[in-house]
Each structure stands twice: as C-alpha cells, then as structure tokens.
Design an enzyme around this catalytic site. Sequence first.
Site, PDB file in Angstrom:
ATOM      1  N   HIS A 280       1.451   1.700   1.125  1.00  0.00           N
ATOM      2  CA  HIS A 280       0.887   0.361   0.903  1.00  0.00           C
ATOM      3  C   HIS A 280       1.879  -0.733   1.298  1.00  0.00           C
ATOM      4  O   HIS A 280       1.489  -1.772   1.820  1.00  0.00           O
ATOM      5  CB  HIS A 280       0.512   0.160  -0.569  1.00  0.00           C
ATOM      6  CG  HIS A 280      -0.856   0.614  -0.915  1.00  0.00           C
ATOM      7  ND1 HIS A 280      -1.995   0.051  -0.373  1.00  0.00           N
ATOM      8  CD2 HIS A 280      -1.283   1.574  -1.771  1.00  0.00           C
ATOM      9  CE1 HIS A 280      -3.056   0.644  -0.877  1.00  0.00           C
ATOM     10  NE2 HIS A 280      -2.659   1.576  -1.729  1.00  0.00           N
TER      11      HIS A 280
ATOM     12  N   HIS B 213       1.817   7.671  -1.089  1.00  0.00           N
ATOM     13  CA  HIS B 213       0.651   6.786  -1.070  1.00  0.00           C
ATOM     14  C   HIS B 213       1.057   5.345  -1.360  1.00  0.00           C
ATOM     15  O   HIS B 213       0.683   4.423  -0.615  1.00  0.00           O
ATOM     16  CB  HIS B 213      -0.371   7.270  -2.104  1.00  0.00           C
ATOM     17  CG  HIS B 213      -1.552   6.378  -2.261  1.00  0.00           C
ATOM     18  ND1 HIS B 213      -2.798   6.713  -1.775  1.00  0.00           N
ATOM     19  CD2 HIS B 213      -1.701   5.161  -2.846  1.00  0.00           C
ATOM     20  CE1 HIS B 213      -3.648   5.728  -2.048  1.00  0.00           C
ATOM     21  NE2 HIS B 213      -3.008   4.784  -2.707  1.00  0.00           N
ATOM     22  N   GLU B 214       1.820   5.144  -2.431  1.00  0.00           N
ATOM     23  CA  GLU B 214       2.182   3.777  -2.830  1.00  0.00           C
ATOM     24  C   GLU B 214       3.149   3.128  -1.845  1.00  0.00           C
ATOM     25  O   GLU B 214       3.027   1.942  -1.533  1.00  0.00           O
ATOM     26  CB  GLU B 214       2.743   3.759  -4.254  1.00  0.00           C
ATOM     27  CG  GLU B 214       1.780   4.256  -5.321  1.00  0.00           C
ATOM     28  CD  GLU B 214       0.439   3.536  -5.370  1.00  0.00           C
ATOM     29  OE1 GLU B 214       0.333   2.393  -4.882  1.00  0.00           O
ATOM     30  OE2 GLU B 214      -0.523   4.127  -5.897  1.00  0.00           O
TER      31      GLU B 214
ATOM     32  N   CYS C  90      -7.988   5.472  -3.780  1.00  0.00           N
ATOM     33  CA  CYS C  90      -7.212   4.243  -3.873  1.00  0.00           C
ATOM     34  C   CYS C  90      -7.994   3.223  -4.683  1.00  0.00           C
ATOM     35  O   CYS C  90      -9.219   3.132  -4.541  1.00  0.00           O
ATOM     36  CB  CYS C  90      -6.940   3.713  -2.463  1.00  0.00           C
ATOM     37  SG  CYS C  90      -5.882   2.272  -2.412  1.00  0.00           S
TER      38      CYS C  90
END
EC number: 3.5.1.88
Length: 178
Positions: A144, A140-141, A96
């Site tokens: 966030h 993953h994004e 990251c």
Amino acid sequence: MAVREVLQLGNPLLREVSEPVEDPTSPEVARIVEDLRDTLAHWRATTTYGRGIAAPQIGVLKRIVFLNLPELGPWPLINPTITAKSPETMVVWDACLSFLSIFMQVERHREVTVRYQDLRGTWHEVRAGEAHNLSELLQHEIDHLDGILAIDRVVDVKTIVTRQEFERRYRAHSPYAR
C-alpha cells in the site's frame, strides 16, 4: 482519535507512493496512528475483517502501517521496508478494506525481513514467516505504501470471488476465520 473513511478501489490516492516519515515521535504521527487504530477497530467490529491498515487507505501519504493481531496486539510500524525476501513463495487468499467485496489469491514470499521504526524513532528488524500469517500481511500493507494493491498481484483472475462466495467456500481455512 477518529474513525476515518477508508478510500476505495478506484481512488487515485491508493496508487500514489507514500513519503517517508521524518519524525516518528511527532504529534502528527501519533494522531495518524490513533486514527489508523480506531479505523481498523471499527472495520473489525462491523465486518469481522481487518488485521492491518496503511496510512494511504485513509488518505495520508505517509509510510505508516498499523497492525492489530490477537497474538501480537497493536503494532504501529513507521517507515517499514522489506529488506529481505525468501525465494520460496506461497499462494494465499487476500482481501483489502479498500475493496472488501472481493477476495483473490495472490503470490507472496513465504518469509520476509522488515526494518521499521517505532513511535520513539527506534529502528527494529523483524523476520516474519507463516506464523500469524505475518509475512503475507506485512507484504500487503507495505505494498500500500508503494501504491500497489492486492488486485495487482492476483495469480489468476479466476480466483477472484465475491465476499459472500469466499465466506461460503474458503473462510474457515483462512487467516480471516478468527
């Protein structure tokens, strides 16, 4: 527009849930996307890492993600949500921009379906799999946007390695090899 500071692990804003974007066509959203684009390009140029970035990483708690993959080009996603996940999972190396000094293995769904808006406000749906490592990147994004970091999904703390060790042992066989 501008290269913004990327918030680092420990900054409490990274743990906040982002708010939906009410008007994807607004000049504010366009500026945020430009800042995400410029910031990601800067990181890619200076570190060779960076395929995607989420607005919370630059301190903006809005549901905006920006990807830039050689195969797909620049791709802003506004209000992305995962609407379906395959039961099959995979273990992948993850890193990251908010803690680029460490890498770890995480478990992700092999395929996901993501619904999102473009900058014109039009809704789209994409089914992402292993091609271009898109499934794991989208997960993953989007994590966030919900205040979840890759480190929260580590499969075994023994897989946590420094960037230097990752590059020596594993990078050649990862999506970061490009």
